[in-house]
Design a protein around this motif. Structure first.
Motif, PDB file in Angstrom:
ATOM      1  N   THR A 104       0.844  -1.193   0.000  1.00 55.35           N
ATOM      2  CA  THR A 104       0.000   0.000   0.000  1.00 55.35           C
ATOM      3  C   THR A 104       0.880   1.243   0.000  1.00 55.35           C
ATOM      4  OG1 THR A 104      -1.804  -1.102   1.182  1.00 55.35           O
ATOM      5  CG2 THR A 104      -1.733   1.297   1.302  1.00 55.35           C
ATOM      6  N   LYS A 105       0.473   2.224  -0.773  1.00 57.36           N
ATOM      7  CA  LYS A 105       1.150   3.514  -0.771  1.00 57.36           C
ATOM      8  C   LYS A 105       0.162   4.573  -0.298  1.00 57.36           C
ATOM      9  CE  LYS A 105       3.612   6.844  -3.687  1.00 57.36           C
ATOM     10  NZ  LYS A 105       4.066   7.169  -5.071  1.00 57.36           N
ATOM     11  N   ILE A 106       0.494   5.268   0.787  1.00 56.33           N
ATOM     12  CA  ILE A 106      -0.351   6.355   1.265  1.00 56.33           C
ATOM     13  C   ILE A 106      -0.079   7.589   0.402  1.00 56.33           C
ATOM     14  CG2 ILE A 106      -0.842   7.888   3.203  1.00 56.33           C
ATOM     15  CD1 ILE A 106      -0.156   5.578   5.087  1.00 56.33           C
ATOM     16  N   LEU A 107      -1.122   8.112  -0.213  1.00 55.25           N
ATOM     17  CA  LEU A 107      -0.973   9.217  -1.156  1.00 55.25           C
ATOM     18  C   LEU A 107      -1.253  10.582  -0.526  1.00 55.25           C
ATOM     19  CD1 LEU A 107      -2.820   7.599  -4.207  1.00 55.25           C
ATOM     20  CD2 LEU A 107      -0.349   7.705  -3.816  1.00 55.25           C
ATOM     21  N   GLU A 108      -2.343  10.663   0.255  1.00 56.80           N
ATOM     22  CA  GLU A 108      -2.748  11.990   0.750  1.00 56.80           C
ATOM     23  C   GLU A 108      -3.732  11.843   1.906  1.00 56.80           C
ATOM     24  OE1 GLU A 108      -4.498  16.116  -1.223  1.00 56.80           O
ATOM     25  OE2 GLU A 108      -5.240  14.195  -1.958  1.00 56.80           O
ATOM     26  N   LYS A 109      -3.580  12.703   2.904  1.00 54.49           N
ATOM     27  CA  LYS A 109      -4.564  12.834   3.974  1.00 54.49           C
ATOM     28  C   LYS A 109      -5.088  14.267   3.945  1.00 54.49           C
ATOM     29  CE  LYS A 109      -3.519  13.619   8.250  1.00 54.49           C
ATOM     30  NZ  LYS A 109      -2.983  13.532   9.631  1.00 54.49           N
ATOM     31  N   GLU A 110      -6.403  14.405   4.037  1.00 56.95           N
ATOM     32  CA  GLU A 110      -6.993  15.731   3.879  1.00 56.95           C
ATOM     33  C   GLU A 110      -8.192  15.890   4.811  1.00 56.95           C
ATOM     34  OE1 GLU A 110      -8.664  18.582   0.210  1.00 56.95           O
ATOM     35  OE2 GLU A 110      -8.349  16.429  -0.086  1.00 56.95           O
ATOM     36  N   TYR A 111      -8.326  17.080   5.418  1.00 56.87           N
ATOM     37  CA  TYR A 111      -9.496  17.400   6.233  1.00 56.87           C
ATOM     38  C   TYR A 111     -10.561  18.008   5.318  1.00 56.87           C
ATOM     39  CZ  TYR A 111      -7.042  16.460  10.585  1.00 56.87           C
ATOM     40  OH  TYR A 111      -6.380  15.835  11.612  1.00 56.87           O
ATOM     41  N   LEU A 112     -11.792  17.526   5.441  1.00 56.75           N
ATOM     42  CA  LEU A 112     -12.870  17.955   4.570  1.00 56.75           C
ATOM     43  C   LEU A 112     -14.043  18.477   5.391  1.00 56.75           C
ATOM     44  CD1 LEU A 112     -13.030  14.906   2.112  1.00 56.75           C
ATOM     45  CD2 LEU A 112     -11.791  17.060   1.763  1.00 56.75           C
ATOM     46  N   ASN A 113     -14.796  19.405   4.810  1.00 62.05           N
ATOM     47  CA  ASN A 113     -16.065  19.856   5.364  1.00 62.05           C
ATOM     48  C   ASN A 113     -17.167  19.437   4.401  1.00 62.05           C
ATOM     49  OD1 ASN A 113     -15.690  21.473   7.908  1.00 62.05           O
ATOM     50  ND2 ASN A 113     -14.220  22.537   6.590  1.00 62.05           N
ATOM     51  N   LEU A 114     -18.004  18.526   4.842  1.00 59.53           N
ATOM     52  CA  LEU A 114     -19.040  17.974   3.976  1.00 59.53           C
ATOM     53  C   LEU A 114     -20.257  18.884   3.922  1.00 59.53           C
ATOM     54  CD1 LEU A 114     -19.043  14.232   5.134  1.00 59.53           C
ATOM     55  CD2 LEU A 114     -17.751  15.261   3.247  1.00 59.53           C
ATOM     56  N   PHE A 124     -22.461  10.230   7.460  1.00 58.03           N
ATOM     57  CA  PHE A 124     -21.841  10.862   8.626  1.00 58.03           C
ATOM     58  C   PHE A 124     -22.808  11.828   9.303  1.00 58.03           C
ATOM     59  CE2 PHE A 124     -17.964   9.611   6.348  1.00 58.03           C
ATOM     60  CZ  PHE A 124     -17.225   9.063   7.387  1.00 58.03           C
ATOM     61  N   MET A 125     -22.767  11.871  10.622  1.00 55.71           N
ATOM     62  CA  MET A 125     -23.553  12.842  11.376  1.00 55.71           C
ATOM     63  C   MET A 125     -22.832  14.191  11.420  1.00 55.71           C
ATOM     64  SD  MET A 125     -26.244  11.158  12.244  1.00 55.71           S
ATOM     65  CE  MET A 125     -26.966  12.207  13.504  1.00 55.71           C
ATOM     66  N   ALA A 126     -21.483  14.153  11.475  1.00 54.76           N
ATOM     67  CA  ALA A 126     -20.683  15.377  11.553  1.00 54.76           C
ATOM     68  C   ALA A 126     -20.256  15.809  10.157  1.00 54.76           C
ATOM     69  CB  ALA A 126     -19.468  15.148  12.427  1.00 54.76           C
ATOM     70  N   SER A 127     -20.011  17.102   9.995  1.00 59.77           N
ATOM     71  CA  SER A 127     -19.602  17.625   8.700  1.00 59.77           C
ATOM     72  C   SER A 127     -18.089  17.603   8.515  1.00 59.77           C
ATOM     73  CB  SER A 127     -20.110  19.055   8.512  1.00 59.77           C
ATOM     74  OG  SER A 127     -19.555  19.909   9.515  1.00 59.77           O
ATOM     75  N   GLU A 128     -17.330  17.631   9.637  1.00 55.64           N
ATOM     76  CA  GLU A 128     -15.873  17.641   9.550  1.00 55.64           C
ATOM     77  C   GLU A 128     -15.338  16.216   9.588  1.00 55.64           C
ATOM     78  OE1 GLU A 128     -13.697  20.680  11.844  1.00 55.64           O
ATOM     79  OE2 GLU A 128     -15.669  21.221  12.645  1.00 55.64           O
ATOM     80  N   ILE A 129     -14.696  15.808   8.489  1.00 64.83           N
ATOM     81  CA  ILE A 129     -14.152  14.447   8.417  1.00 64.83           C
ATOM     82  C   ILE A 129     -12.740  14.488   7.828  1.00 64.83           C
ATOM     83  CG2 ILE A 129     -16.459  13.447   8.107  1.00 64.83           C
ATOM     84  CD1 ILE A 129     -15.614  12.926   5.159  1.00 64.83           C
ATOM     85  N   ILE A 130     -12.109  13.324   7.782  1.00 64.33           N
ATOM     86  CA  ILE A 130     -10.779  13.179   7.197  1.00 64.33           C
ATOM     87  C   ILE A 130     -10.867  12.176   6.054  1.00 64.33           C
ATOM     88  CG2 ILE A 130      -8.376  12.500   7.624  1.00 64.33           C
ATOM     89  CD1 ILE A 130      -8.935  13.037  10.622  1.00 64.33           C
ATOM     90  N   SER A 131     -10.220  12.493   4.941  1.00 62.93           N
ATOM     91  CA  SER A 131     -10.127  11.523   3.841  1.00 62.93           C
ATOM     92  C   SER A 131      -8.680  11.044   3.734  1.00 62.93           C
ATOM     93  CB  SER A 131     -10.577  12.142   2.517  1.00 62.93           C
ATOM     94  OG  SER A 131      -9.620  13.059   2.025  1.00 62.93           O
ATOM     95  N   LEU A 132      -8.535   9.755   3.473  1.00 64.08           N
ATOM     96  CA  LEU A 132      -7.218   9.138   3.324  1.00 64.08           C
ATOM     97  C   LEU A 132      -7.173   8.419   1.984  1.00 64.08           C
ATOM     98  CD1 LEU A 132      -4.457   8.266   4.611  1.00 64.08           C
ATOM     99  CD2 LEU A 132      -5.658   6.203   5.391  1.00 64.08           C
ATOM    100  N   LYS A 133      -6.308   8.880   1.092  1.00 65.63           N
ATOM    101  CA  LYS A 133      -6.164   8.249  -0.222  1.00 65.63           C
ATOM    102  C   LYS A 133      -4.988   7.275  -0.185  1.00 65.63           C
ATOM    103  CE  LYS A 133      -8.015  12.068  -3.027  1.00 65.63           C
ATOM    104  NZ  LYS A 133      -7.715  13.017  -4.141  1.00 65.63           N
ATOM    105  N   LEU A 135      -3.061   3.856  -2.498  1.00 64.89           N
ATOM    106  CA  LEU A 135      -2.950   3.043  -3.703  1.00 64.89           C
ATOM    107  C   LEU A 135      -2.604   1.629  -3.283  1.00 64.89           C
ATOM    108  CD1 LEU A 135      -2.995   3.105  -6.836  1.00 64.89           C
ATOM    109  CD2 LEU A 135      -0.517   3.420  -6.745  1.00 64.89           C
ATOM    110  N   ARG A 136      -3.410   0.668  -3.728  1.00 66.42           N
ATOM    111  CA  ARG A 136      -3.226  -0.728  -3.356  1.00 66.42           C
ATOM    112  C   ARG A 136      -2.578  -1.500  -4.505  1.00 66.42           C
ATOM    113  NH1 ARG A 136      -4.375  -1.601   1.982  1.00 66.42           N
ATOM    114  NH2 ARG A 136      -6.504  -1.049   2.551  1.00 66.42           N
ATOM    115  N   ASN A 137      -1.584  -2.305  -4.165  1.00 64.38           N
ATOM    116  CA  ASN A 137      -0.841  -3.063  -5.176  1.00 64.38           C
ATOM    117  C   ASN A 137      -0.832  -4.555  -4.827  1.00 64.38           C
ATOM    118  OD1 ASN A 137       0.641  -0.596  -6.547  1.00 64.38           O
ATOM    119  ND2 ASN A 137       0.926  -0.370  -4.340  1.00 64.38           N
ATOM    120  N   ILE A 138      -0.892  -5.387  -5.858  1.00 63.92           N
ATOM    121  CA  ILE A 138      -0.689  -6.821  -5.700  1.00 63.92           C
ATOM    122  C   ILE A 138       0.545  -7.190  -6.523  1.00 63.92           C
ATOM    123  CG2 ILE A 138      -1.546  -9.108  -6.384  1.00 63.92           C
ATOM    124  CD1 ILE A 138      -2.814  -8.226  -3.846  1.00 63.92           C
TER     125      ILE A 138
END
Length: 240
Positions: A104-114, A124-133, A135-138
């Protein structure tokens, strides 16, 4: 020295050539993703007709060993990986239990407001979340572009997540009671970002899975989104 392909051999010439190419692939003479010699090169090397070469390559294409790219020639196809049903939703576990090398390669972590609509769509009940991108490899071939959406309370877990960790297994170890998954399955066309990361042409159809990861009371733990190159990776979804 005996010829590799001979008319004295009762096996049809195109079968002989197909077997020769397959053996070269299995022995490592041609690597996965490598371009094979042109039709003309096969013809000259073995003194055979273009029809024989084309029939041999088509046989290998039908068997999933070779793929043809329009205007570019024939290439060694990557083997298709089929996910195990007993992996419990973990990509890492699925690879290990099948004697493959999952990375796995971690590409990006980002705080989002939905927006309100996005909150309803993701669950989600809350609007503030985190996204984690990620890349999965076999076997070091990219197969899945994945985005995990979690609440901001999970920030310490996401910050501590390494590329060798399974998010599901980490959450279980932290006491999260993962019970089941709700999936929505669709097909999406590869954007420029997806095409670059998955090493496909822009506009390539990808399997698109939106997944809610839930506890026994159907409370959302996190939301997972996957864009899968289904030519190389067959996802397994168990229904109850």
């Amino acid at each position: 020295m005996e010829k590799e392909i001979s008319e004295s051999n009762p096996t049809p010439l195109y079968n002989q050539l197909a077997n020769l190419i397959e053996n070269k692939i299995l022995s490592g003479s041609y690597q996965y993703g490598e371009k094979l010699p042109s039709e003309g090169e096969w013809m000259r090397e073995h003194d055979i007709s273009r029809v024989t070469v084309r029939n041999a390559l088509q046989l290998l294409v039908d068997q999933g060993i070779v793929e043809k790219k329009q205007g570019k020639g024939a290439y060694v196809a990557f083997p298709v990986y089929k996910e195990a049903f007993n992996a419990g939703g973990s990509f890492t576990s699925a690879g290990v239990t099948s004697n493959k090398t999952p990375t796995t390669k971690i590409l990006e972590k980002e705080y989002l407001n939905l927006s309100e609509g996005q909150q309803i769509e993701l669950g989600f009940m809350a609007s503030e979340i985190i996204s984690l991108k990620r890349l999965r490899n076999i076997d070091y071939q990219p197969v899945i572009f994945e985005i995990d959406y979690v609440t901001k309370e999970m920030a310490p877990i996401i910050d501590g997540l390494t590329e060798s960790d399974s998010l599901i297994e980490v959450l279980k170890a932290k006491g999260y009671q993962i019970n089941h998954f709700d999936n929505v399955i669709d097909v999406s066309l590869a954007t420029a970002e997806l095409a670059q990361q998955l090493q496909v042409e822009e506009g390539t159809p990808l399997l698109h899975i939106k997944q809610q990861v839930l506890d026994a009371s159907s409370k959302l733990i996190y939301f997972n989104e996957q864009f899968i190159n289904s030519k190389l990776y067959k996802a397994a979804i168990r229904s109850y």
